[in-house]
Design a protein around this motif. Structure first.
Motif, PDB file in Angstrom:
ATOM      1  N   LEU A  89       1.006  -2.753  -3.619  1.00  0.00           N
ATOM      2  CA  LEU A  89       1.583  -3.971  -3.039  1.00  0.00           C
ATOM      3  C   LEU A  89       3.057  -4.134  -3.395  1.00  0.00           C
ATOM      4  CD1 LEU A  89      -1.313  -6.504  -3.766  1.00  0.00           C
ATOM      5  CD2 LEU A  89      -0.902  -5.190  -1.687  1.00  0.00           C
ATOM      6  N   MET A  90       3.484  -3.562  -4.513  1.00  0.00           N
ATOM      7  CA  MET A  90       4.861  -3.711  -4.957  1.00  0.00           C
ATOM      8  C   MET A  90       5.754  -2.528  -4.578  1.00  0.00           C
ATOM      9  SD  MET A  90       5.044  -6.661  -6.265  1.00  0.00           S
ATOM     10  CE  MET A  90       4.073  -7.967  -7.025  1.00  0.00           C
ATOM     11  N   MET A  91       5.249  -1.642  -3.766  1.00  0.00           N
ATOM     12  CA  MET A  91       6.039  -0.473  -3.369  1.00  0.00           C
ATOM     13  C   MET A  91       7.188  -0.880  -2.454  1.00  0.00           C
ATOM     14  SD  MET A  91       3.107   2.433  -2.770  1.00  0.00           S
ATOM     15  CE  MET A  91       4.256   3.785  -2.815  1.00  0.00           C
ATOM     16  N   PRO A  92       8.276  -0.132  -2.461  1.00  0.00           N
ATOM     17  CA  PRO A  92       9.411  -0.466  -1.585  1.00  0.00           C
ATOM     18  C   PRO A  92       8.996  -0.466  -0.114  1.00  0.00           C
ATOM     19  CG  PRO A  92      10.033   1.198  -3.204  1.00  0.00           C
ATOM     20  CD  PRO A  92       8.551   1.042  -3.311  1.00  0.00           C
ATOM     21  N   GLY A  93       9.488  -1.441   0.611  1.00  0.00           N
ATOM     22  CA  GLY A  93       9.192  -1.527   2.033  1.00  0.00           C
ATOM     23  C   GLY A  93       7.928  -2.262   2.368  1.00  0.00           C
ATOM     24  N   PHE A  94       7.201  -2.766   1.342  1.00  0.00           N
ATOM     25  CA  PHE A  94       5.950  -3.480   1.605  1.00  0.00           C
ATOM     26  C   PHE A  94       6.278  -4.878   2.139  1.00  0.00           C
ATOM     27  CE2 PHE A  94       1.842  -5.344   1.001  1.00  0.00           C
ATOM     28  CZ  PHE A  94       0.956  -4.276   1.046  1.00  0.00           C
ATOM     29  N   CYS A 142       2.391   3.321   1.978  1.00  0.00           N
ATOM     30  CA  CYS A 142       1.748   2.093   1.465  1.00  0.00           C
ATOM     31  C   CYS A 142       0.249   2.082   1.737  1.00  0.00           C
ATOM     32  CB  CYS A 142       2.424   0.867   2.064  1.00  0.00           C
ATOM     33  SG  CYS A 142       4.104   0.594   1.461  1.00  0.00           S
ATOM     34  N   PRO A 143      -0.197   2.247   2.999  1.00  0.00           N
ATOM     35  CA  PRO A 143      -1.647   2.322   3.212  1.00  0.00           C
ATOM     36  C   PRO A 143      -2.269   3.561   2.593  1.00  0.00           C
ATOM     37  CG  PRO A 143      -0.487   2.780   5.255  1.00  0.00           C
ATOM     38  CD  PRO A 143       0.535   2.279   4.285  1.00  0.00           C
ATOM     39  N   LEU A 144      -1.498   4.654   2.473  1.00  0.00           N
ATOM     40  CA  LEU A 144      -2.037   5.868   1.865  1.00  0.00           C
ATOM     41  C   LEU A 144      -2.440   5.615   0.413  1.00  0.00           C
ATOM     42  CD1 LEU A 144      -2.560   8.929   2.191  1.00  0.00           C
ATOM     43  CD2 LEU A 144      -0.229   9.304   1.372  1.00  0.00           C
ATOM     44  N   VAL A 145      -1.547   4.981  -0.340  1.00  0.00           N
ATOM     45  CA  VAL A 145      -1.855   4.669  -1.738  1.00  0.00           C
ATOM     46  C   VAL A 145      -2.994   3.660  -1.831  1.00  0.00           C
ATOM     47  CG1 VAL A 145      -0.935   3.626  -3.856  1.00  0.00           C
ATOM     48  CG2 VAL A 145       0.485   5.179  -2.521  1.00  0.00           C
ATOM     49  N   LEU A 174      -3.256  -2.996   6.839  1.00  0.00           N
ATOM     50  CA  LEU A 174      -2.157  -2.098   6.461  1.00  0.00           C
ATOM     51  C   LEU A 174      -2.034  -0.938   7.452  1.00  0.00           C
ATOM     52  CD1 LEU A 174      -2.496  -1.902   2.566  1.00  0.00           C
ATOM     53  CD2 LEU A 174      -1.006  -3.370   3.925  1.00  0.00           C
ATOM     54  N   LEU A 175      -3.170  -0.433   7.920  1.00  0.00           N
ATOM     55  CA  LEU A 175      -3.130   0.635   8.917  1.00  0.00           C
ATOM     56  C   LEU A 175      -2.468   0.159  10.206  1.00  0.00           C
ATOM     57  CD1 LEU A 175      -6.671   2.263   8.504  1.00  0.00           C
ATOM     58  CD2 LEU A 175      -4.481   3.207   7.779  1.00  0.00           C
ATOM     59  N   LEU A 176      -2.858  -1.038  10.642  1.00  0.00           N
ATOM     60  CA  LEU A 176      -2.251  -1.602  11.852  1.00  0.00           C
ATOM     61  C   LEU A 176      -0.759  -1.852  11.639  1.00  0.00           C
ATOM     62  CD1 LEU A 176      -5.037  -4.145  12.912  1.00  0.00           C
ATOM     63  CD2 LEU A 176      -4.515  -1.925  13.947  1.00  0.00           C
ATOM     64  N   GLY A 177      -0.390  -2.317  10.453  1.00  0.00           N
ATOM     65  CA  GLY A 177       1.018  -2.545  10.146  1.00  0.00           C
ATOM     66  C   GLY A 177       1.834  -1.267  10.180  1.00  0.00           C
ATOM     67  N   THR A 178       1.242  -0.162   9.710  1.00  0.00           N
ATOM     68  CA  THR A 178       1.937   1.123   9.748  1.00  0.00           C
ATOM     69  C   THR A 178       2.104   1.611  11.182  1.00  0.00           C
ATOM     70  OG1 THR A 178       1.010   1.683   7.586  1.00  0.00           O
ATOM     71  CG2 THR A 178       1.872   3.500   8.904  1.00  0.00           C
ATOM     72  N   ILE A 179       1.041   1.439  11.988  1.00  0.00           N
ATOM     73  CA  ILE A 179       1.124   1.847  13.398  1.00  0.00           C
ATOM     74  C   ILE A 179       2.191   1.033  14.127  1.00  0.00           C
ATOM     75  CG2 ILE A 179      -0.141   1.902  15.584  1.00  0.00           C
ATOM     76  CD1 ILE A 179      -2.680   2.436  13.919  1.00  0.00           C
ATOM     77  N   ALA A 180       2.289  -0.253  13.771  1.00  0.00           N
ATOM     78  CA  ALA A 180       3.275  -1.122  14.422  1.00  0.00           C
ATOM     79  C   ALA A 180       4.688  -0.905  13.883  1.00  0.00           C
ATOM     80  CB  ALA A 180       2.873  -2.578  14.244  1.00  0.00           C
ATOM     81  N   GLY A 181       4.836  -0.121  12.827  1.00  0.00           N
ATOM     82  CA  GLY A 181       6.148   0.151  12.265  1.00  0.00           C
ATOM     83  C   GLY A 181       6.624  -0.858  11.250  1.00  0.00           C
ATOM     84  N   PHE A 211       1.990  -8.990   4.414  1.00  0.00           N
ATOM     85  CA  PHE A 211       0.802  -8.267   3.954  1.00  0.00           C
ATOM     86  C   PHE A 211       0.542  -8.547   2.477  1.00  0.00           C
ATOM     87  CE2 PHE A 211       2.331  -5.814   7.605  1.00  0.00           C
ATOM     88  CZ  PHE A 211       1.167  -5.711   8.352  1.00  0.00           C
ATOM     89  N   ARG A 212       1.624  -8.762   1.724  1.00  0.00           N
ATOM     90  CA  ARG A 212       1.452  -9.113   0.312  1.00  0.00           C
ATOM     91  C   ARG A 212       0.796 -10.485   0.183  1.00  0.00           C
ATOM     92  NH1 ARG A 212       6.864  -8.364  -2.428  1.00  0.00           N
ATOM     93  NH2 ARG A 212       6.512  -6.182  -1.901  1.00  0.00           N
ATOM     94  N   LYS A 213       1.132 -11.383   1.083  1.00  0.00           N
ATOM     95  CA  LYS A 213       0.497 -12.705   1.073  1.00  0.00           C
ATOM     96  C   LYS A 213      -0.974 -12.591   1.435  1.00  0.00           C
ATOM     97  CE  LYS A 213       2.930 -16.219   2.374  1.00  0.00           C
ATOM     98  NZ  LYS A 213       3.660 -17.251   3.144  1.00  0.00           N
TER      99      LYS A 213
END
Length: 352
Positions: A197-202, A280-283, A267-274, A206-208
C-alpha cells in the motif's frame, strides 16, 4: 513360519511390512476420528461451503481438509479393516457435522471467544499498547474517510497495532518456529500488505479502500481488549460486549477477508485502467496468495467469488474453459501440495 526358501522369506517380509503399513494407517485414521471438529478453522471452512454438504458428503470434505491442514501424510482413501471399525469411524466423523453440527459449531464459537478472552486478559500492560494503537488508528480511519487526514496516517497507526499484538502474543525468538507461530495469526499478513500500500505510485483512493480490511481486523481486536483486559471503564467494556460474541467475530473476519479479496480485484482493475503501476497488484496478490494458504476465511471468500463468477462465465463455452483452467492454475500455484499424489512439495512457503 517363513524362511525355508528365498521366495517364502521375501513373502514373509512383504506381509510383515504390509501389516505395519496398515497398522500405521489405522492409527492415523483413529487420530482423524478423534480430532476435535469444533476447531475454528474447520468450522470456518465448513460454513464457507456452498452449497452445504449433507451428512454423507461431509466426511469426504473432512478427510480432504484434515490432510491439507492437520496431517499431510493422512491417506484420505484408506478405510479401516473390518466393517465395524469402518462404520464406527465414519459415523464418528460424519455425525459430528450432521446430527451434531449445531452443537459442534456452538462449542467452537464458545471456545473461540473464551480462548481469545483469556489471551487478552493475560497480557497485562501489553494490551494497553494495542488498545491505544487500535483506538487511535480507528479514529484516524474515520477522519480519513471525511478527508481530514491523509490515508498513510491511519494505515501506519493500525499497522503499528498489528505488530504490537503479534509481539504481545508471541515473544520474539527469531527462529523458524516463532515465525511459523506469527504467520499463523490472522493479522500477520496485514503488516506485509502495508508494504504494497505504501509503494510509490499507489493511488490514495485504493489506499482508502484498503482501510476497510485494516479497520475490521483492528476493531475485532479492539473490542476484545475492551471486554477482557480489565483496564477500561465498565461502560466501555459493556458496550464492547456484543462485538466479542463469536458469531459477530466470525462475521467480522469473513467481512475482512471479503474486503481483502475485493481490494485485490480493485487493484487489478486500477492497473488495467492505468491508475496503478503493475508491481502494486503483483506484490499484493503474492501476499494474498500466502494468506490463502493459511486462512480459512480467505479461502471462503474466494469460494464466494467463484460462486459469483462461475454462473456468468460458464454460459460461454470458450470463456468457461479458460476460466476453469485459470482457476485451477492459480489454486495450484498458491497450494502446490495438491498438484499430485506424490506430495513432494508441501507449500511455496516452508514456514507455513
Amino acid at each position: 513360519k517363513f524362511g525355508s526358501s528365498p521366495e517364502e522369506s521375501i513373502l514373509g517380509r512383504s506381509i510383515c511390512v504390509s501389516y505395519l503399513l496398515v497398522g500405521a494407517m489405522e492409527e492415523k485414521y483413529r487420530k482423524f476420528s478423534a480430532f476435535d471438529w469444533a476447531d475454528e478453522r474447520w468450522q470456518a471452512y465448513l460454513s464457507g461451503l456452498y452449497p452445504q454438504p449433507d451428512h454423507k458428503q461431509v466426511l469426504k470434505f473432512k478427510k480432504k481438509w484434515y490432510k491439507k491442514h492437520i496431517d499431510l501424510q493422512f491417506d484420505e482413501t484408506f478405510e479401516p479393516r473390518g466393517g465395524t471399525g469402518a462404520t464406527s469411524s465414519e459415523a464418528a466423523a460424519g455425525s459430528s457435522s450432521s446430527s451434531s453440527s449445531g452443537g459442534s459449531r456452538a462449542a467452537a464459537r464458545e471456545s473461540f471467544g473464551a480462548d481469545e478472552g483469556r489471551i487478552w486478559a493475560s497480557m497485562g500492560p501489553k494490551s494497553s499498547i494495542c488498545l491505544a494503537a487500535y483506538g487511535s488508528g480507528l479514529m484516524l480511519s474515520a477522519a480519513c474517510f471525511f478527508g481530514v487526514v491523509d490515508t498513510s496516517l491511519p494505515i501506519g497507526m493500525l499497522t503499528g497495532g498489528f505488530v504490537a499484538e503479534l509481539l504481545a502474543r508471541h515473544k520474539a525468538r527469531f527462529c523458524k518456529e516463532w515465525l511459523g507461530e506469527v504467520l499463523g495469526e490472522e493479522i500477520s499478513a496485514l503488516p506485509f500488505m502495508t508494504v504494497a500500500l505504501m509503494m510509490p505510485g499507489f493511488h490514495k483512493a485504493f489506499r482508502k479502500l484498503a482501510l476497510l480490511p485494516f479497520s475490521l481486523a483492528a476493531f475485532s481486536s479492539f473490542a476484545m481488549i475492551c471486554r477482557h483486559s480489565g483496564g477500561v471503564p465498565g461502560i466501555v467494556a459493556r458496550a464492547a460486549g456484543p462485538f466479542t460474541e463469536a458469531s459477530i467475530r466470525y462475521k467480522l473476519m469473513l467481512s475482512r477477508a471479503d474486503t481483502e479479496v475485493m481490494l485485490g480485484f480493485a487493484l487489478l482493475l486500477g492497473t488495467i485502467a492505468g491508475s496503478l503501476p503493475f508491481f502494486c497488484p503483483l506484490v499484493y496478490w503474492n501476499i494474498l496468495s500466502l494468506r490463502y494458504v493459511s486462512s480459512p476465511w480467505t479461502q471462503a471468500s474466494f469460494r464466494k467469488a467463484d460462486g459469483w463468477f462461475s454462473p456468468v462465465l460458464k454460459r460461454t463455452p470458450g470463456v468457461s474453459t479458460l476460466y476453469t483452467k485459470l482457476k485451477g492454475f492459480l489454486h495450484n500455484w498458491a497450494m502446490p501440495s495438491e498438484r499430485g499424489a506424490g506430495g513432494g512439495i508441501t507449500s511455496r512457503c516452508s514456514i507455513l
